[in-house]
Design a protein around this motif. Structure first.
Motif, mmCIF file in Angstrom:
data_model
loop_
_atom_site.group_PDB
_atom_site.id
_atom_site.type_symbol
_atom_site.label_atom_id
_atom_site.label_comp_id
_atom_site.label_asym_id
_atom_site.label_seq_id
_atom_site.Cartn_x
_atom_site.Cartn_y
_atom_site.Cartn_z
ATOM 1 N N CYS A 28 -8.079 -13.029 -5.025
ATOM 2 C CA CYS A 28 -8.217 -13.411 -3.617
ATOM 3 C C CYS A 28 -7.639 -12.304 -2.751
ATOM 4 O O CYS A 28 -6.408 -12.171 -2.647
ATOM 5 C CB CYS A 28 -7.499 -14.730 -3.345
ATOM 6 S SG CYS A 28 -7.597 -15.257 -1.605
ATOM 7 N N PRO A 29 -8.488 -11.493 -2.110
ATOM 8 C CA PRO A 29 -8.000 -10.400 -1.260
ATOM 9 C C PRO A 29 -7.058 -10.875 -0.151
ATOM 10 O O PRO A 29 -6.117 -10.162 0.210
ATOM 11 C CB PRO A 29 -9.285 -9.817 -0.681
ATOM 12 C CG PRO A 29 -10.327 -10.106 -1.713
ATOM 13 C CD PRO A 29 -9.957 -11.468 -2.253
ATOM 14 N N ALA A 30 -7.290 -12.074 0.381
ATOM 15 C CA ALA A 30 -6.421 -12.582 1.452
ATOM 16 C C ALA A 30 -5.006 -12.793 0.935
ATOM 17 O O ALA A 30 -4.021 -12.448 1.607
ATOM 18 C CB ALA A 30 -6.983 -13.881 2.020
ATOM 19 N N GLN A 31 -4.885 -13.376 -0.252
ATOM 20 C CA GLN A 31 -3.561 -13.590 -0.836
ATOM 21 C C GLN A 31 -2.840 -12.253 -1.030
ATOM 22 O O GLN A 31 -1.641 -12.132 -0.757
ATOM 23 C CB GLN A 31 -3.684 -14.313 -2.172
ATOM 24 C CG GLN A 31 -2.345 -14.663 -2.804
ATOM 25 C CD GLN A 31 -2.494 -15.148 -4.235
ATOM 26 O OE1 GLN A 31 -2.923 -14.400 -5.108
ATOM 27 N NE2 GLN A 31 -2.159 -16.409 -4.468
ATOM 28 N N PHE A 32 -3.570 -11.246 -1.495
ATOM 29 C CA PHE A 32 -2.984 -9.919 -1.651
ATOM 30 C C PHE A 32 -2.462 -9.394 -0.322
ATOM 31 O O PHE A 32 -1.353 -8.860 -0.236
ATOM 32 C CB PHE A 32 -4.015 -8.951 -2.231
ATOM 33 C CG PHE A 32 -3.556 -7.517 -2.248
ATOM 34 C CD1 PHE A 32 -2.827 -7.033 -3.321
ATOM 35 C CD2 PHE A 32 -3.829 -6.667 -1.190
ATOM 36 C CE1 PHE A 32 -2.386 -5.715 -3.332
ATOM 37 C CE2 PHE A 32 -3.393 -5.354 -1.196
ATOM 38 C CZ PHE A 32 -2.668 -4.876 -2.273
ATOM 39 N N LYS A 33 -3.256 -9.539 0.722
ATOM 40 C CA LYS A 33 -2.855 -9.030 2.045
ATOM 41 C C LYS A 33 -1.593 -9.709 2.543
ATOM 42 O O LYS A 33 -0.665 -9.044 3.038
ATOM 43 C CB LYS A 33 -3.983 -9.225 3.056
ATOM 44 C CG LYS A 33 -3.649 -8.723 4.459
ATOM 45 C CD LYS A 33 -4.819 -8.896 5.403
ATOM 46 C CE LYS A 33 -4.493 -8.335 6.785
ATOM 47 N NZ LYS A 33 -3.422 -9.075 7.468
#
Length: 295
Positions: A28-33
């Protein structure tokens, strides 16, 4: 200049990558951000992760005691494990699987002992298997919880950081990188041979140690039966080269997305139940219902 400031900021934000960070971006790119770019830190953790940490800490203590000349008894190991639960428990531990019922209806017992008792016993079972199969712990331990910090390349563009559960080495220069797993499923051999995490640990170890004959990657699957509790892998030079290239590509993708201002989009899935960024996530409209239930 503003251009210099931008690249300085980018370096500070993306100073280093770990396997968990790259994995988080892929899931999940959002979680990474939220975690690695915005640096929003949460006290929340899932019960499975909480249990795994206590098992890791207990095994680390076992070997530290052994290295100090004291062979810990099985009973003392379990006592130490229990003390870690008492000391570390907090009310932001999430239990997603509500079908696991409490086993103790005593009204005076602490709530974690009622509702998290299944996971506590699972941790004890993991330690029992490990103790039984590895005593008297005469391994050639080089280090426990060993931090590696290195660059994949010679130009210092791709920095990797991680913590190895345990590293052993014998007098002939045969190294072993150990990883303790408390999840339900064990690796197939093909999965071990392609595992990114321990492969990156090997790359770091090779950069630190000039004198090595062989390096073996070893996984201990502590919930499994004796037949498949340990899985080993040795990497060829070609596989190590492919791993380095793949990791650089993943890092480049993250950096390019950040540099070009592209969105880090949320991926909604069943894994959201174990995510602690519901308040920040545009695809959730309420706090995570599995967090803060047990005190």
């Amino acid at each position: 200049s503003s251009k210099h400031a931008f690249f300085w900021c980018r370096f500070m934000i993306l100073e280093y990558f770990s396997y968990s960070g790259i994995q988080s971006f892929q899931k999940c790119p959002a979680q990474f951000k939220y975690r690695y770019i915005d640096k929003i830190y949460k006290k929340d953790e899932g019960i499975e992760a909480f249990m795994g940490k206590r098992v890791h800490e207990s095994i680390e203590y076992l070997y530290e005691q052994k290295m100090g000349g004291n062979t810990l008894s099985y009973d003392d190991l379990l006592k130490y494990h229990y003390s870690l639960w008492e000391k570390s428990w907090h009310n932001r531990v999430a239990i997603v699987n509500k079908q696991i019922l409490p086993i103790d209806q005593n009204k005076n017992i602490k709530l974690w002992k009622k509702y998290a008792a299944f996971y506590f016993r699972t941790g004890e079972n993991c330690l029992t298997k490990f103790y039984t199969m590895n005593q008297p712990f005469n391994d050639n331990v080089y280090a426990n919880e060993y931090e590696i910090d290195y660059f994949l390349d010679d130009q210092g563009e791709y920095r990797i950081k991680g913590v190895v559960d345990r590293i052993d080495v014998d007098q002939s220069g045969n190294w072993q990188i150990h990883d303790y797993k408390t999840g339900k499923r064990a690796y197939k051999q093909s999965e071990a041979d392609n595992d990114m995490q321990l492969g990156l640990y090997q790359v770091g170890l090779e950069k630190e140690q000039e004198n090595f004959k062989t390096i073996t990657l070893v996984w201990h699957f502590l919930q499994q039966s004796k037949e498949n509790i340990i899985v080993r892998s040795k990497r060829s030079r070609d596989s190590i080269s492919r791993l380095i290239d793949k990791t650089k590509k993943n890092i480049d993708e993250i950096r390019t997305r950040y540099k070009e201002g592209k969105p880090f989009e949320a991926k909604k899935s069943m894994l959201c139940n174990w995510c602690y960024y519901w308040e920040e996530c545009p695809k959730q409209d309420r706090p995570n219902p599995f967090i803060g239930q047990i005190k």
